[in-house]
Motif scaffolding. Structure first.
Motif, PDB file in Angstrom:
ATOM      1  N   PRO A  15      65.271  18.681 -32.640  1.00  0.00           N
ATOM      2  CA  PRO A  15      63.890  19.055 -32.332  1.00  0.00           C
ATOM      3  C   PRO A  15      62.997  17.815 -32.247  1.00  0.00           C
ATOM      4  O   PRO A  15      63.291  16.779 -32.850  1.00  0.00           O
ATOM      5  CB  PRO A  15      63.491  19.946 -33.501  1.00  0.00           C
ATOM      6  CG  PRO A  15      64.383  19.548 -34.601  1.00  0.00           C
ATOM      7  CD  PRO A  15      65.661  19.100 -33.973  1.00  0.00           C
ATOM      8  N   PRO A  16      61.901  17.909 -31.500  1.00  0.00           N
ATOM      9  CA  PRO A  16      60.976  16.781 -31.411  1.00  0.00           C
ATOM     10  C   PRO A  16      60.243  16.549 -32.732  1.00  0.00           C
ATOM     11  O   PRO A  16      60.220  17.405 -33.620  1.00  0.00           O
ATOM     12  CB  PRO A  16      60.007  17.197 -30.305  1.00  0.00           C
ATOM     13  CG  PRO A  16      60.156  18.658 -30.170  1.00  0.00           C
ATOM     14  CD  PRO A  16      61.521  19.019 -30.657  1.00  0.00           C
ATOM     15  N   ALA A  17      59.614  15.390 -32.830  1.00  0.00           N
ATOM     16  CA  ALA A  17      58.961  14.988 -34.083  1.00  0.00           C
ATOM     17  C   ALA A  17      57.819  15.929 -34.453  1.00  0.00           C
ATOM     18  O   ALA A  17      57.628  16.241 -35.631  1.00  0.00           O
ATOM     19  CB  ALA A  17      58.453  13.560 -33.963  1.00  0.00           C
ATOM     20  N   TYR A  18      57.053  16.403 -33.473  1.00  0.00           N
ATOM     21  CA  TYR A  18      55.934  17.289 -33.805  1.00  0.00           C
ATOM     22  C   TYR A  18      56.425  18.635 -34.332  1.00  0.00           C
ATOM     23  O   TYR A  18      55.767  19.266 -35.145  1.00  0.00           O
ATOM     24  CB  TYR A  18      54.978  17.460 -32.627  1.00  0.00           C
ATOM     25  CG  TYR A  18      55.608  18.052 -31.383  1.00  0.00           C
ATOM     26  CD1 TYR A  18      55.743  19.419 -31.236  1.00  0.00           C
ATOM     27  CD2 TYR A  18      56.044  17.230 -30.353  1.00  0.00           C
ATOM     28  CE1 TYR A  18      56.321  19.957 -30.108  1.00  0.00           C
ATOM     29  CE2 TYR A  18      56.615  17.754 -29.212  1.00  0.00           C
ATOM     30  CZ  TYR A  18      56.749  19.121 -29.102  1.00  0.00           C
ATOM     31  OH  TYR A  18      57.319  19.652 -27.981  1.00  0.00           O
ATOM     32  N   ALA A  19      57.608  19.056 -33.896  1.00  0.00           N
ATOM     33  CA  ALA A  19      58.173  20.298 -34.437  1.00  0.00           C
ATOM     34  C   ALA A  19      58.585  20.101 -35.892  1.00  0.00           C
ATOM     35  O   ALA A  19      58.380  20.988 -36.733  1.00  0.00           O
ATOM     36  CB  ALA A  19      59.369  20.739 -33.606  1.00  0.00           C
ATOM     37  N   MET A  20      59.144  18.950 -36.190  1.00  0.00           N
ATOM     38  CA  MET A  20      59.512  18.656 -37.572  1.00  0.00           C
ATOM     39  C   MET A  20      58.282  18.566 -38.463  1.00  0.00           C
ATOM     40  O   MET A  20      58.275  19.051 -39.589  1.00  0.00           O
ATOM     41  CB  MET A  20      60.299  17.348 -37.638  1.00  0.00           C
ATOM     42  CG  MET A  20      61.657  17.414 -37.031  1.00  0.00           C
ATOM     43  SD  MET A  20      62.449  15.825 -37.209  1.00  0.00           S
ATOM     44  CE  MET A  20      63.998  16.134 -36.435  1.00  0.00           C
ATOM     45  N   LEU A  21      57.226  17.947 -37.952  1.00  0.00           N
ATOM     46  CA  LEU A  21      55.994  17.813 -38.724  1.00  0.00           C
ATOM     47  C   LEU A  21      55.351  19.168 -38.990  1.00  0.00           C
ATOM     48  O   LEU A  21      54.941  19.470 -40.112  1.00  0.00           O
ATOM     49  CB  LEU A  21      55.013  16.897 -37.983  1.00  0.00           C
ATOM     50  CG  LEU A  21      53.737  16.542 -38.708  1.00  0.00           C
ATOM     51  CD1 LEU A  21      54.056  15.775 -39.978  1.00  0.00           C
ATOM     52  CD2 LEU A  21      52.840  15.716 -37.819  1.00  0.00           C
ATOM     53  N   GLY A  22      55.281  20.005 -37.976  1.00  0.00           N
ATOM     54  CA  GLY A  22      54.725  21.345 -38.158  1.00  0.00           C
ATOM     55  C   GLY A  22      55.560  22.187 -39.116  1.00  0.00           C
ATOM     56  O   GLY A  22      55.021  22.940 -39.930  1.00  0.00           O
ATOM     57  N   ASP A  23      56.874  22.030 -39.020  1.00  0.00           N
ATOM     58  CA  ASP A  23      57.763  22.759 -39.917  1.00  0.00           C
ATOM     59  C   ASP A  23      57.581  22.288 -41.358  1.00  0.00           C
ATOM     60  O   ASP A  23      57.507  23.098 -42.279  1.00  0.00           O
ATOM     61  CB  ASP A  23      59.207  22.551 -39.471  1.00  0.00           C
ATOM     62  CG  ASP A  23      60.188  23.487 -40.163  1.00  0.00           C
ATOM     63  OD1 ASP A  23      59.745  24.466 -40.775  1.00  0.00           O
ATOM     64  OD2 ASP A  23      61.396  23.229 -40.068  1.00  0.00           O
ATOM     65  N   LEU A  24      57.475  20.990 -41.546  1.00  0.00           N
ATOM     66  CA  LEU A  24      57.329  20.430 -42.884  1.00  0.00           C
ATOM     67  C   LEU A  24      56.002  20.810 -43.532  1.00  0.00           C
ATOM     68  O   LEU A  24      55.953  21.148 -44.705  1.00  0.00           O
ATOM     69  CB  LEU A  24      57.455  18.905 -42.823  1.00  0.00           C
ATOM     70  CG  LEU A  24      57.297  18.164 -44.139  1.00  0.00           C
ATOM     71  CD1 LEU A  24      58.470  18.476 -45.050  1.00  0.00           C
ATOM     72  CD2 LEU A  24      57.196  16.678 -43.896  1.00  0.00           C
ATOM     73  N   LEU A  25      54.922  20.776 -42.756  1.00  0.00           N
ATOM     74  CA  LEU A  25      53.596  20.997 -43.327  1.00  0.00           C
ATOM     75  C   LEU A  25      53.162  22.460 -43.364  1.00  0.00           C
ATOM     76  O   LEU A  25      52.353  22.840 -44.203  1.00  0.00           O
ATOM     77  CB  LEU A  25      52.557  20.190 -42.548  1.00  0.00           C
ATOM     78  CG  LEU A  25      52.716  18.671 -42.614  1.00  0.00           C
ATOM     79  CD1 LEU A  25      51.689  17.999 -41.726  1.00  0.00           C
ATOM     80  CD2 LEU A  25      52.617  18.186 -44.039  1.00  0.00           C
ATOM     81  N   ILE A  26      53.689  23.279 -42.464  1.00  0.00           N
ATOM     82  CA  ILE A  26      53.212  24.665 -42.373  1.00  0.00           C
ATOM     83  C   ILE A  26      54.307  25.672 -42.740  1.00  0.00           C
ATOM     84  O   ILE A  26      54.140  26.491 -43.639  1.00  0.00           O
ATOM     85  CB  ILE A  26      52.671  24.951 -40.957  1.00  0.00           C
ATOM     86  CG1 ILE A  26      51.472  24.042 -40.673  1.00  0.00           C
ATOM     87  CG2 ILE A  26      52.272  26.414 -40.814  1.00  0.00           C
ATOM     88  CD1 ILE A  26      51.013  24.039 -39.246  1.00  0.00           C
ATOM     89  N   ALA A  27      55.439  25.603 -42.050  1.00  0.00           N
ATOM     90  CA  ALA A  27      56.451  26.650 -42.203  1.00  0.00           C
ATOM     91  C   ALA A  27      57.159  26.597 -43.549  1.00  0.00           C
ATOM     92  O   ALA A  27      57.345  27.635 -44.200  1.00  0.00           O
ATOM     93  CB  ALA A  27      57.468  26.558 -41.072  1.00  0.00           C
ATOM     94  N   ARG A  28      57.574  25.417 -43.995  1.00  0.00           N
ATOM     95  CA  ARG A  28      58.333  25.332 -45.238  1.00  0.00           C
ATOM     96  C   ARG A  28      57.535  25.797 -46.451  1.00  0.00           C
ATOM     97  O   ARG A  28      58.062  26.557 -47.262  1.00  0.00           O
ATOM     98  CB  ARG A  28      58.876  23.921 -45.467  1.00  0.00           C
ATOM     99  CG  ARG A  28      59.864  23.462 -44.406  1.00  0.00           C
ATOM    100  CD  ARG A  28      61.124  24.312 -44.413  1.00  0.00           C
ATOM    101  NE  ARG A  28      61.922  24.048 -43.239  1.00  0.00           N
ATOM    102  CZ  ARG A  28      63.140  23.536 -43.264  1.00  0.00           C
ATOM    103  NH1 ARG A  28      63.716  23.258 -44.395  1.00  0.00           N
ATOM    104  NH2 ARG A  28      63.786  23.328 -42.151  1.00  0.00           N
TER     105      ARG A  28
END
Length: 107
Positions: free
Chosen positions: A36-49
Motif C-alpha cells: 500500500p502507499p504511504a498515505y494509506a499506511m499513515l491513515g491506517d496507523l492514525l485512524i483505523a488501528r
C-alpha cells in the motif's frame, strides 16, 4: 488550528485510500494489497488501528456480558469469533495500510 487542518487532510486522504489503492500497481491484487502507499499506511496507523483496538476492547466487554446467554444457546465460539477475534486480527495481524484481510504470508 494548524493541527486541525492536518488532521482533516489525513482524514480526507484516508477516505479515498481503498479506491486509490485498488486502481494502482501492476494489476495483481496481491501486489496492491501487500504494497500500500504511504498515505494509506499513515491513515491506517492514525485512524483505523486505534478504532479497531477500541472495537476489540468493547467486543471483549460485550462478549463477557453476553457469555451466559451464548453459553445457553451453544454459540460461545461464534460470539467470541465475531466480537473478539475478528477485530483483534484486523487491528494486530493485518498489514499496515492493507484494504483487505492481508492475513496471509508474503511470498
Amino acid at each position: 488550528m494548524n493541527l486541525l487542518r492536518t488532521a482533516a487532510v489525513i482524514a480526507l486522504l484516508s477516505v479515498g485510500t481503498p479506491v486509490l489503492a485498488a486502481n494502482t500497481g501492476s494489476g495483481d491484487p496481491r501486489y496492491t494489497i501487500q504494497n500500500p502507499p504511504a498515505y494509506a499506511m499513515l491513515g491506517d496507523l492514525l485512524i483505523a488501528r486505534p478504532l479497531l483496538v477500541a472495537a476489540t476492547v468493547i467486543g471483549v466487554g460485550a462478549f463477557v456480558v453476553s457469555l451466559p446467554f451464548t453459553a445457553l444457546g451453544g454459540n460461545v465460539g461464534d460470539a467470541g469469533q465475531a466480537l473478539v477475534v475478528d477485530p483483534a486480527k484486523a487491528a494486530f495481524v493485518r498489514c499496515l495500510g492493507c484494504i483487505g484481510e492481508g492475513f496471509e504470508q508474503r511470498e
